[in-house]
Design an enzyme around this catalytic site. Structure first.
Site, mmCIF file in Angstrom:
data_model
loop_
_atom_site.group_PDB
_atom_site.id
_atom_site.type_symbol
_atom_site.label_atom_id
_atom_site.label_comp_id
_atom_site.label_asym_id
_atom_site.label_seq_id
_atom_site.Cartn_x
_atom_site.Cartn_y
_atom_site.Cartn_z
ATOM 1 N N LYS A 1 -10.506 104.098 72.270
ATOM 2 C CA LYS A 1 -9.467 104.283 71.365
ATOM 3 C C LYS A 1 -8.922 105.154 72.177
ATOM 4 O O LYS A 1 -8.453 105.961 72.140
ATOM 5 C CB LYS A 1 -10.425 104.825 70.407
ATOM 6 C CG LYS A 1 -9.468 105.428 69.391
ATOM 7 C CD LYS A 1 -9.829 106.389 68.177
ATOM 8 C CE LYS A 1 -9.626 107.075 67.099
ATOM 9 N NZ LYS A 1 -10.300 107.059 65.882
ATOM 10 N N HIS B 1 -1.529 59.361 74.198
ATOM 11 C CA HIS B 1 -0.928 59.752 73.373
ATOM 12 C C HIS B 1 -2.155 60.377 72.059
ATOM 13 O O HIS B 1 -1.743 60.395 71.036
ATOM 14 C CB HIS B 1 0.385 59.508 72.898
ATOM 15 C CG HIS B 1 1.530 59.890 74.390
ATOM 16 N ND1 HIS B 1 1.554 60.463 74.558
ATOM 17 C CD2 HIS B 1 1.922 58.870 75.229
ATOM 18 C CE1 HIS B 1 2.480 60.621 75.247
ATOM 19 N NE2 HIS B 1 2.862 59.178 75.076
#
Length: 525
Positions: A141, A277
């Protein structure tokens, strides 16, 4: 804030992972920083000859409650959170004798490792870090004034910055971003553990996290960005595999390899799955892997070109020679013997992944799919039917060999995109129809592909002649069943449950074939 370099005069080091700690401590000391530390970190630094002040000495407050409280005090958090650009903050810090802390280096108690070790609840709870996340979040922070390090991989960059006079604001901001990701993942992991202990696999708030493994060249298409993230799971597969050879894996490679390896793990005896695929185009089990490969390739030799091959046993030389004879993108197996490795090494671009083990098809877990504004979560499809689960619904019951093929076919159906229809004969697929809007079309496509495969094999009859067929969901009308019969199938396995089941059963009886219901479907969308 101006991006000027800030020196480090005081650093707090408290880490579970000691990798790189001594080198970092030496660099900080060499640049004039006072070192604060606790427990094992302080001991390691002192043993390396560094001067270290215990946090309890710095704060004037002893560690209490078996070490649960040692940094949760104003002298630590005030030193981290105090803004150096605000006179009122500096005045209060001076009033309360709070010295600024310019760097916090913390990595957290090994909660995940403790859980993975099989430790009991008490040990797991004791390895929930409290002070560490509090310090990390405080430092992040206040990144304008404080550096936060949460991973040994960051130490080198920090040391380089020290030689330049200190860190820049953009560097500290990047460290802060990594810090919040670190604590977010840590808290999410703990939340999931508590939810699992409560038997709630789909809790009201579900936090997901992953560590980026590789940035990929692109996604499904070149205009898409992609990366592979590991979620910490130990499930054998692409996240745990060792890549022995070959060029970097693509997004599609990873997706297809995962599909292939999960499918082959379902099968018993030496087995091969060929995927193209994300759909299997050939699956077989046999007495040897080589025989399984030959049978799997026979199903659709055209689609197998450029495919993914998954094996459920140690890859041997004979099978490696067979696979290497056609263009293959990836081979994934639990292991490979020395002769197989030598053979495949001649194919420089072929990727070989060794996982060390097979995934458990029955293991619990969640699968996910993104949708606009969120994601869908569901339990993994761990369903599996046995012969005892089947209900014979026709006048003719399957023979013993047909029953074996029916169960095999239904396991394959679980890994084929819906609508799925699969033909199997003698433990090998001979036709696969995947992903069609109509189940009839899936049945017909699979049959047509079996005719093409028969031509390649020099056979007169379609491969589906005398086969069994599996449907991943019920036949809503008799036309689907009739298409399967027209392809040459002599037995069918399907979930049942349609309002027209009797119509379908009557069609099967009229054709003289056997049919069984599973009571379980395997949609795969």
């Amino acid at each position: 804030m101006t991006d000027t370099r800030l020196p480090i005069r005081r650093a707090l080091l408290s880490v579970s992972d000691k990798a790189g700690l001594i080198e970092l401590g030496r660099a900080l000391a060499a640049h004039g920083a006072e070192l604060l530390s606790t427990g094992g970190s302080a001991k390691a630094l002192r043993e390396a000859g560094l001067v270290v002040k215990d946090v309890s000495e710095h704060t004037g407050f002893p560690e209490i409650l078996d070490g649960r409280v040692k940094t949760l005090v104003p002298q630590v958090h005030g030193g981290i959170l105090g803004r150096r650009d605000l006179p009122e903050h500096l005045s209060q810090m001076e009033q309360h004798a709070i010295a600024p802390i310019d760097l916090v280096c913390v990595n957290l108690y090994p909660f995940a490792a403790t859980v993975a070790s099989g430790a009991g609840d008490e040990d797991c709870i004791e390895n929930i870090d409290i002070g560490g996340p509090a310090m990390i979040r405080a430092a992040a922070k206040n990144f304008d004034h404080v550096v936060i390090l949460t991973d040994p991989s960051q130490y080198k960059g920090l040391v380089e910055a020290l030689t330049e006079g200190g860190t820049l604001n953009h560097q500290r901001r990047a460290y802060a971003a990594a810090a919040y990701a670190h604590t977010g993942a840590y808290d999410g992991m703990i939340a999931r553990w508590f939810a699992e202990k409560a038997g709630d696999i789909l809790p009201p708030v579900l936090t997901l996290s992953g560590t980026r493994g590789e940035l990929l060249r692109y996604g499904e298409n070149p205009h898409q960005k992609a990366a592979f993230y590991r979620d910490g799971s130990t499930r054998p597969g692409i996240s745990t595999a060792r890549q022995v050879q070959g060029k970097a894996l693509s997004y599609n490679n990873l997706n297809d390899t995962d599909a292939a390896f999960e499918a082959v793990a379902e099968l018993e005896g030496p087995s091969v799955v060929i995927v193209k695929h994300a759909n299997p185009c050939g699956v077989a089990s046999a007495a040897t892997l080589e025989e399984a490969w030959v049978a799997a390739l026979r199903c659709d030799p055209v689609s197998a070109f450029g495919g993914i091959v998954a094996l459920n046993d140690t890859l041997d030389a004979a099978t490696a020679e067979r696979i290497a004879a056609i263009f293959t993108e990836v081979i994934v197996a639990p292991a490979a013997d020395a002769d197989a490795l030598e053979i495949l090494s001649r194919k420089k671009n072929l990727r070989l992944l060794l996982t060390g083990a097979l995934p458990d098809p029955a293991a619990d877990g969640l699968s996910f799919r993104s949708v606009a504004g969120g994601f869908l979560a569901q339990s993994r499809d761990a369903g599996r039917v046995t012969e005892a689960d089947l209900k014979v619904v026709t006048k003719r019951a399957p023979t013993a060999s047909e029953m074996r093929d029916l169960l095999f076919a239904f396991r394959v159906a679980k890994h084929v995109k819906s609508n799925a229809v699969i033909y199997v004969k003698d433990g090998a697929t001979v036709g696969i129809g995947a992903g069609q809007m109509s189940r009839v079309d899936s049945a017909r496509i699979a049959a047509r592909k079996s005719e093409d495969a028969a031509q390649v094999a020099g056979e007169n009859a379609p491969l589906t002649t005398g086969s069994v067929a599996a449907s991943d969901a019920f036949f809503p009308f008799a036309d689907g069943l009739e298409s399967v019969v027209a392809a040459g199938a002599v037995a069918v396995i399907q979930p049942g449950g349609s309002i027209r089941d009797q119509e379908v059963i009557d069609a099967a009886d009229a054709a003289g074939i056997a049919m069984v219901f599973t009571g379980m479907r395997h949609f795969r969308h």
